[in-house]
Every structure is written in structure tokens, then in C-alpha cells.
Design an enzyme around this catalytic site. Sequence first.
Site, PDB file in Angstrom:
ATOM      1  N   GLU A 164       0.827  -1.216   0.000  1.00 22.08           N
ATOM      2  CA  GLU A 164       0.000   0.000   0.000  1.00 22.08           C
ATOM      3  C   GLU A 164       0.859   1.262   0.000  1.00 22.08           C
ATOM      4  OE1 GLU A 164      -3.820  -0.018   0.823  1.00 22.08           O
ATOM      5  OE2 GLU A 164      -3.879  -2.119   0.259  1.00 22.08           O
ATOM      6  N   HIS A 232      -3.937   1.745   7.789  1.00 23.00           N
ATOM      7  CA  HIS A 232      -2.569   2.019   7.344  1.00 23.00           C
ATOM      8  C   HIS A 232      -1.792   2.554   8.541  1.00 23.00           C
ATOM      9  CE1 HIS A 232      -4.249   2.838   3.051  1.00 23.00           C
ATOM     10  NE2 HIS A 232      -3.616   1.674   3.033  1.00 23.00           N
ATOM     11  N   CYS A 350      -2.700  11.410   3.817  1.00 23.53           N
ATOM     12  CA  CYS A 350      -3.097  10.420   2.794  1.00 23.53           C
ATOM     13  C   CYS A 350      -3.082  11.041   1.412  1.00 23.53           C
ATOM     14  CB  CYS A 350      -4.520   9.925   3.027  1.00 23.53           C
ATOM     15  SG  CYS A 350      -4.767   9.090   4.580  1.00 23.53           S
TER      16      CYS A 350
END
Length: 420
Positions: A164, A232, A350
Site C-alpha cells: 500500500e 494504514h 493520505c
Amino acid sequence: MTKLQEINFDGIIGPSHNYAGLSLGNIASSSNAGEASYPREAALQGLAKMRHNIALGLAQGFFMPLDRPNIGWLNALGTTVNKAESHIRAAAYSASSMWAANAATISPAPDSKDGKCHMTVANLQTMPHRSHEWPGTLAQLQLAFASQDNFAVHGPVPSPFGDEGAANHMRLCAAHGDVGVEIFIYGKSGGPFPARQNIEASKAVARRHAITEERVILAQQSDKAIAAGAFHNDVVAVANEQVLFAHEEAFEHREEFYAEVKRKFPQAEIITVPADKVSLADAIKSYLFNAQLVTLPDNNGMALILPTEAKDTESVWSYLQELVAGNGAIRKLCPVNVRQSMANGGGPACLRLRVVTDPELVDQRFIATPQKLDAIAEVVEQYWPETIIPNQLTDADLLGKIQDARRAVLKTCGLMELES
Ligand code: SUG
């Protein structure tokens, strides 16, 4: 001699931004499923954040939204926009590439044995709606960082190892242009929610980027944090230069991890936020750690670019007041409004991918200036849909509008070669 600098590349929030509830384990995404989204407002919020950061004296870049719906992906699944089941249609429409922290993992040139800045595009294979981002992202990375003398742009780590990108990667260094220690955070599956970063992917990226073993740290994200909604690592920890700022419950084996950090990077300043001051639940609700921790120019210390939700969460805001009063490395708090992205679980950090390089080595079409951001904002005002409810994704007019909007922004930025 090149002048290395940290550049934050933000994903421009795409015209198909909507709340389809596609990310199990991401509490905001699940709890806002089916709500109306406001793509125009969302994109303007993202542009305002970029302007804000430029005004602080930071270098800023951007990436274009990807072509959505991804018709090629639907065709590969043997279906079309009209015929697809609704969850597949929603996955094809997702504007999720806005969260550029998941675009790739970046190892700046000083960290790599061959002296190049390495980038591995993330495969994002755990979530169907994100698994088809990488070809479009790779095309942009190859264009933006085309100089093969300076950059090595890698394809995705192969399946089945979920990767990711930078959201599970931190770097400690004395200054951005110096050699760093790279921390790769992975999760172990078995809990109620998927662990999206596989240890094998983390190891593969570190090897491909040719980082000396002594400067690599692998650390496990805590099961508790994943179960609480930290899908995350960048939801519970952030690093910048010598500072590691993390929640007490972010890592599975905290003491061992901290000891390795101290051994490999003795100058590290670790700021641990205790759970009895800020609970894991408040950290996740407020996205305190999804702040951009940045170094201000002219020796003004570091600032946290926080979501306004951090200011609205009492425990978090009072902790932060104490922190900046303490005369440590972090001296300034800058709340920014990215509520449209936040409602899908994406905070200020993000939305950006950090790349340490000489800005002159980057294709200038991807570098932001206030004038360019104004021009993009005009396109957004004119073309981005005002609102989308996920059950409107069958609407042919909406599809045309979304495609026209992307074409218009590509044209404005001189990036028509990314059209298909
Ligand atoms: O992958 N949300 C994204 C948020 C990504 C945040 N990125 C970082 N933490 N770096 C995700 O879960 C929601 C889409 C939807 O439900 O419509 C979504 O994909």
C-alpha cells in the site's frame, strides 16, 4: 551537485469522488457509505491545502485524477458500466487515487546503493477498487520522473503480497537530503479487518530499492490498531527528519522497535502519545497522526498540517497545545479542512506522496504554483459534479460529465498524453 528537497505531490481529488463504502476496516468509509459526496467541494479543499502549504514555503506537486470509471477494467471482468453489479461498478468509479500516499513507496537517492531515487508503484491488491489504480499511477510516475539517470521507477510487487505504498513507510534522517533509515511497517492478518501491507511486499521493496540492510527496519503494526480502524500505519504514526511521532499503541513490539530505531539512527527523537492522554479511538477519529509533519524553512522548526477534526477532538487538541508549548521540534499546528476526503478515511497525509529530489529533475508539468492551482480550480468549478449519491453511478449523463472533467484538467495541465 543537485539540491535535494522534499516535494509533496498531492492527488487532485477526481470528479467521481463518492462514498460507496468500499474499504472494510476503514471506519469513515464504512460509516459514510451511501451518503451524498461533493466532488467539487472536495477538489477545492484539496487545492486549498496545496496553496496553504506553498504559502508555508514548502515545495508542492500534484498528480492527475485517473480515468474513471475504469472501463478497461470492467471489460477485463467481462462486463460494462451498465451491466456490472453495483459493487463492481462502484469499484470502477472510485476516485481513490486521490490518496497519493498509497501511490508508491519512495526511497530518495542518498538511501540507495546506486544513488538513484527509487519508486515502487503500490499494487493495492487488498481492495478491489484500489487494485486497478497502479497502471494509471505508474504511467504518471514514469512521466513525472522520466530521467533514468536520476530515478528508477519500478512496477508493482507481484501478487499475492499486498503493498500500500508510502502509507506504511517512514524515513528518519538528519535532513531530507542526507542518508536515511527507512522503516517498513507491515500487518499480520487474523484480526477482524484485513492487514493491507504484507511483510513480503515490504521486504521486496527494500531489496528492489537497494537500501543497505543496516538502514532498513521492518516493524509490525499492532493488531489492536488495525482492529480499531488504523488500516494504514499513517493513521497512527508519522515521521519527519529526526522525529518519529507515534501513538503508544501503534506498534506490536514497541520497545524492540524503538531500540532498533535508536541503534540504527541514534539521533532519533521519538514522541510517543500515551493512550491515557489520547485514546486509540480518538487518534483514529481525529486523524491526529495523519497530519503532514513538515520542516518549515528558515529554521522555524516543524509544523503539523492537521485535519480540522483534530481541533474538534478535545483530548487531541489539548495534547497538541501542550506539545507545541514544550519547545520541542514540533512548533506549529495548522488545521486544514479536507472533510470531504476525511469522510472516506483520507486525511492531509493520505492525500500526498513525499518525494525527496531536486525539483528541477521533475517534469515541471507536475509542479504546483499558485497560478496553476488557480487554473485547476477554475476547471473544477466549471466541470466537477457538485454532488454524487452512489446509486447515481448508473447515470449516463454523470459518466459523460466525469470523463469531460478529467479531460479538461489534463488539457489545462498540458498532460493530454495521460488521456487513456
Ligand atoms: O484505501 N478510502 C481509502 C483511504 C486511504 C487513506 N490513505 C492513507 N491512510 N494513506 C482506503 O481505504 C474509501 C472509498 C469508498 O468507500 O468509496 C477508500 O478507498
